[in-house]
Design a protein around this motif. Structure first.
Motif, PDB file in Angstrom:
ATOM      1  N   THR A   1     -57.536  19.069  32.352  1.00 42.39           N
ATOM      2  CA  THR A   1     -57.617  20.144  31.359  1.00 42.39           C
ATOM      3  C   THR A   1     -56.816  21.339  31.853  1.00 42.39           C
ATOM      4  OG1 THR A   1     -59.643  21.058  32.323  1.00 42.39           O
ATOM      5  CG2 THR A   1     -59.911  19.494  30.491  1.00 42.39           C
TER       6      THR A   1
ATOM      7  N   THR B   1     -60.809  21.280  23.790  1.00 41.41           N
ATOM      8  CA  THR B   1     -61.924  20.457  24.244  1.00 41.41           C
ATOM      9  C   THR B   1     -63.069  21.386  24.633  1.00 41.41           C
ATOM     10  OG1 THR B   1     -62.525  18.620  25.712  1.00 41.41           O
ATOM     11  CG2 THR B   1     -61.146  20.335  26.664  1.00 41.41           C
TER      12      THR B   1
ATOM     13  N   ASP C   1     -57.402  19.645  26.477  1.00 38.21           N
ATOM     14  CA  ASP C   1     -57.368  18.346  27.146  1.00 38.21           C
ATOM     15  C   ASP C   1     -55.902  17.991  27.389  1.00 38.21           C
ATOM     16  OD1 ASP C   1     -56.991  15.252  26.817  1.00 38.21           O
ATOM     17  OD2 ASP C   1     -59.096  15.523  27.395  1.00 38.21           O
TER      18      ASP C   1
END
Length: 144
Positions: free
Chosen positions: A58, A124, A117
């Protein structure tokens, strides 16, 4: 909102980043160039985001930034950028920031940062440990 009066008060901020006004930051009038203020805020946001990241799966992106100029900076030398978390969403958080030269607050800013992400390149949800870390960075009541 960057014009929140609390962002002009140094005691509001739980997170601080040190920076310097360099000769190259100034314009021909000797003022710090207005574009550099955004760079100072970015330096502090990136320092905070580096403490929150856990791995390459991430990353954070800046989705929105606003900036209010309050006073000119002319002096070369140290400045401090205060950062507080003023909002936490599902996959994002909002920073409230102030740029201080000595006791003077020269600018305030707000940024919305989104967790993405790396594989899907879509937002996310913030993990619980990141949320907990962000909660600890909410603004202080001045005078605490």
């Amino acid at each position: 909102m960057p014009n929140d009066p609390a962002l002009k008060i140094a005691d509001t901020f739980p997170f601080w980043t040190e920076e310097r006004v360099r000769f190259g930051d100034t314009d021909r009038l000797g003022h710090v160039n207005n574009a550099i203020y955004g760079t100072y805020l970015e330096t502090a946001r990136v320092e905070l985001m580096q403490q929150l990241l856990r791995g390459p799966e991430t990353y954070f992106v800046l989705a929105r930034m606003s900036l209010d100029y309050l006073a000119e900076m002319k002096e070369l030398g140290p400045i401090r950028i205060g950062t507080a978390i003023t909002g936490i969403g599902r996959s994002s958080f909002t920073t409230g920031q102030g740029i201080f030269q000595g006791e003077m607050c020269s600018a305030t800013g707000e940024g919305v940062v989104v967790l993405v992400d790396a594989e899907t390149r879509r937002s996310t949800p913030l993990p619980e440990d990141v949320r907990a870390a962000l909660e600890k960075l909410k603004p202080k009541n001045p005078g605490e």
